[in-house]
Scaffold this motif. Sequence first.
Motif, PDB file in Angstrom:
ATOM      1  N   VAL A  56      44.402  54.744  30.566  1.00  0.00           N
ATOM      2  CA  VAL A  56      44.289  54.324  31.959  1.00  0.00           C
ATOM      3  C   VAL A  56      44.644  52.841  32.063  1.00  0.00           C
ATOM      4  O   VAL A  56      44.134  52.020  31.297  1.00  0.00           O
ATOM      5  N   SER A  57      45.532  52.516  33.002  1.00  0.00           N
ATOM      6  CA  SER A  57      45.935  51.135  33.255  1.00  0.00           C
ATOM      7  C   SER A  57      45.571  50.772  34.684  1.00  0.00           C
ATOM      8  O   SER A  57      45.641  51.618  35.588  1.00  0.00           O
ATOM      9  N   PHE A  58      45.198  49.505  34.895  1.00  0.00           N
ATOM     10  CA  PHE A  58      44.771  49.033  36.201  1.00  0.00           C
ATOM     11  C   PHE A  58      45.681  47.897  36.647  1.00  0.00           C
ATOM     12  O   PHE A  58      46.013  47.013  35.850  1.00  0.00           O
ATOM     13  N   PHE A  59      46.068  47.942  37.920  1.00  0.00           N
ATOM     14  CA  PHE A  59      46.967  46.945  38.481  1.00  0.00           C
ATOM     15  C   PHE A  59      46.335  46.375  39.748  1.00  0.00           C
ATOM     16  O   PHE A  59      45.832  47.139  40.579  1.00  0.00           O
ATOM     17  N   GLY A  66      40.725  34.630  52.475  1.00  0.00           N
ATOM     18  CA  GLY A  66      40.032  33.994  53.586  1.00  0.00           C
ATOM     19  C   GLY A  66      39.480  32.647  53.165  1.00  0.00           C
ATOM     20  O   GLY A  66      39.884  32.078  52.146  1.00  0.00           O
ATOM     21  N   ARG A  67      38.527  32.150  53.925  1.00  0.00           N
ATOM     22  CA  ARG A  67      37.933  30.846  53.606  1.00  0.00           C
ATOM     23  C   ARG A  67      37.143  30.894  52.308  1.00  0.00           C
ATOM     24  O   ARG A  67      37.271  30.017  51.459  1.00  0.00           O
ATOM     25  N   THR A  68      36.326  31.959  52.141  1.00  0.00           N
ATOM     26  CA  THR A  68      35.518  32.092  50.928  1.00  0.00           C
ATOM     27  C   THR A  68      35.752  33.415  50.207  1.00  0.00           C
ATOM     28  O   THR A  68      35.206  33.636  49.133  1.00  0.00           O
ATOM     29  N   SER A  69      36.547  34.308  50.802  1.00  0.00           N
ATOM     30  CA  SER A  69      36.668  35.659  50.241  1.00  0.00           C
ATOM     31  C   SER A  69      38.110  36.050  49.953  1.00  0.00           C
ATOM     32  O   SER A  69      39.050  35.440  50.463  1.00  0.00           O
ATOM     33  N   LEU A  70      38.238  37.091  49.121  1.00  0.00           N
ATOM     34  CA  LEU A  70      39.542  37.649  48.759  1.00  0.00           C
ATOM     35  C   LEU A  70      39.452  39.157  48.835  1.00  0.00           C
ATOM     36  O   LEU A  70      38.440  39.744  48.452  1.00  0.00           O
ATOM     37  N   ARG A  71      40.531  39.782  49.322  1.00  0.00           N
ATOM     38  CA  ARG A  71      40.643  41.253  49.288  1.00  0.00           C
ATOM     39  C   ARG A  71      41.697  41.599  48.256  1.00  0.00           C
ATOM     40  O   ARG A  71      42.804  41.053  48.283  1.00  0.00           O
ATOM     41  N   ILE A  72      41.337  42.523  47.380  1.00  0.00           N
ATOM     42  CA  ILE A  72      42.211  42.863  46.269  1.00  0.00           C
ATOM     43  C   ILE A  72      42.432  44.367  46.233  1.00  0.00           C
ATOM     44  O   ILE A  72      41.470  45.145  46.209  1.00  0.00           O
ATOM     45  N   HIS A  73      43.700  44.760  46.265  1.00  0.00           N
ATOM     46  CA  HIS A  73      44.080  46.168  46.148  1.00  0.00           C
ATOM     47  C   HIS A  73      44.195  46.484  44.660  1.00  0.00           C
ATOM     48  O   HIS A  73      44.848  45.752  43.910  1.00  0.00           O
ATOM     49  N   VAL A  74      43.546  47.564  44.236  1.00  0.00           N
ATOM     50  CA  VAL A  74      43.562  47.964  42.827  1.00  0.00           C
ATOM     51  C   VAL A  74      44.079  49.393  42.727  1.00  0.00           C
ATOM     52  O   VAL A  74      43.667  50.265  43.496  1.00  0.00           O
ATOM     53  N   GLN A  75      44.961  49.619  41.775  1.00  0.00           N
ATOM     54  CA  GLN A  75      45.455  50.961  41.467  1.00  0.00           C
ATOM     55  C   GLN A  75      45.115  51.282  40.015  1.00  0.00           C
ATOM     56  O   GLN A  75      45.215  50.402  39.148  1.00  0.00           O
ATOM     57  N   ALA A  76      44.743  52.529  39.783  1.00  0.00           N
ATOM     58  CA  ALA A  76      44.540  53.022  38.420  1.00  0.00           C
ATOM     59  C   ALA A  76      45.583  54.098  38.159  1.00  0.00           C
ATOM     60  O   ALA A  76      45.778  54.995  38.981  1.00  0.00           O
ATOM     61  N   TRP A  77      46.252  53.999  37.038  1.00  0.00           N
ATOM     62  CA  TRP A  77      47.284  54.954  36.632  1.00  0.00           C
ATOM     63  C   TRP A  77      46.897  55.520  35.275  1.00  0.00           C
ATOM     64  O   TRP A  77      46.354  54.815  34.431  1.00  0.00           O
ATOM     65  N   ARG A  78      47.189  56.791  35.068  1.00  0.00           N
ATOM     66  CA  ARG A  78      46.889  57.418  33.778  1.00  0.00           C
ATOM     67  C   ARG A  78      48.172  57.916  33.136  1.00  0.00           C
ATOM     68  O   ARG A  78      49.141  58.264  33.802  1.00  0.00           O
ATOM     69  N   GLN A  79      48.134  57.930  31.820  1.00  0.00           N
ATOM     70  CA  GLN A  79      49.224  58.497  31.038  1.00  0.00           C
ATOM     71  C   GLN A  79      48.566  59.336  29.945  1.00  0.00           C
ATOM     72  O   GLN A  79      47.658  58.869  29.260  1.00  0.00           O
ATOM     73  N   THR A  80      49.010  60.581  29.805  1.00  0.00           N
ATOM     74  CA  THR A  80      48.445  61.425  28.757  1.00  0.00           C
ATOM     75  C   THR A  80      48.976  60.972  27.407  1.00  0.00           C
ATOM     76  O   THR A  80      49.977  60.259  27.325  1.00  0.00           O
ATOM     77  N   ARG A  81      48.331  61.415  26.373  1.00  0.00           N
ATOM     78  CA  ARG A  81      48.765  61.054  25.020  1.00  0.00           C
ATOM     79  C   ARG A  81      50.067  61.741  24.642  1.00  0.00           C
ATOM     80  O   ARG A  81      50.712  61.358  23.679  1.00  0.00           O
ATOM     81  N   GLU A  83      52.776  62.569  26.904  1.00  0.00           N
ATOM     82  CA  GLU A  83      53.900  62.426  27.828  1.00  0.00           C
ATOM     83  C   GLU A  83      54.179  60.950  28.086  1.00  0.00           C
ATOM     84  O   GLU A  83      53.314  60.107  27.922  1.00  0.00           O
ATOM     85  N   GLU A  84      55.381  60.661  28.539  1.00  0.00           N
ATOM     86  CA  GLU A  84      55.775  59.292  28.870  1.00  0.00           C
ATOM     87  C   GLU A  84      55.533  58.953  30.339  1.00  0.00           C
ATOM     88  O   GLU A  84      55.559  57.796  30.710  1.00  0.00           O
ATOM     89  N   THR A  85      55.333  59.962  31.180  1.00  0.00           N
ATOM     90  CA  THR A  85      55.172  59.712  32.604  1.00  0.00           C
ATOM     91  C   THR A  85      53.745  59.284  32.925  1.00  0.00           C
ATOM     92  O   THR A  85      52.807  59.621  32.214  1.00  0.00           O
ATOM     93  N   SER A  86      53.609  58.536  34.016  1.00  0.00           N
ATOM     94  CA  SER A  86      52.307  58.074  34.492  1.00  0.00           C
ATOM     95  C   SER A  86      52.067  58.611  35.894  1.00  0.00           C
ATOM     96  O   SER A  86      53.009  58.833  36.654  1.00  0.00           O
ATOM     97  N   ASP A  87      50.788  58.788  36.231  1.00  0.00           N
ATOM     98  CA  ASP A  87      50.394  59.240  37.566  1.00  0.00           C
ATOM     99  C   ASP A  87      49.344  58.282  38.115  1.00  0.00           C
ATOM    100  O   ASP A  87      48.416  57.899  37.395  1.00  0.00           O
TER     101      ASP A  87
END
Length: 119
Positions: A56-59, A66-81, A83-87
């Motif tokens: 599992v990889s996280f991006f 903002g003045r004191t805050s941040l909004r962060i978009h996070v994605q998690a992707w998985r790759q099986t042992r 296969e080369e493709t990720s979902d």
Amino acid sequence: MPSDTNPTGDICGGWLMSQMDLAAGTAAARRAKGRTATVFVDSMSFLRPVHVGDEVSFFTEIIHVGRTSLRIHVQAWRQTRFEETSDKVTEGIFTFVALDEDGRPRPLDPDPEDALLEA
């Protein structure tokens, strides 16, 4: 690991959310140049299961400062042992606040790149 699974054998959503919070927290602390805390989690979407043994990889991407805050978009992707493709398996938006040494909100230093977030 098997200890992180739910009764159906998939990785628990709570474990994924915890790892996403850690990834977003790293991005927040770097931008804030100091301590931050999660104050809100929004728009969590669990799209596909993660199985024991998947990598599992996280991006992260800071989407608002903002003045004191941040909004962060996070994605998690998985790759099986096997296969080369990720979902993409999960995504969400995490809000952090910058904290001073007493644990109170503090203003973020301006960064010219923040203007690009609004464009």
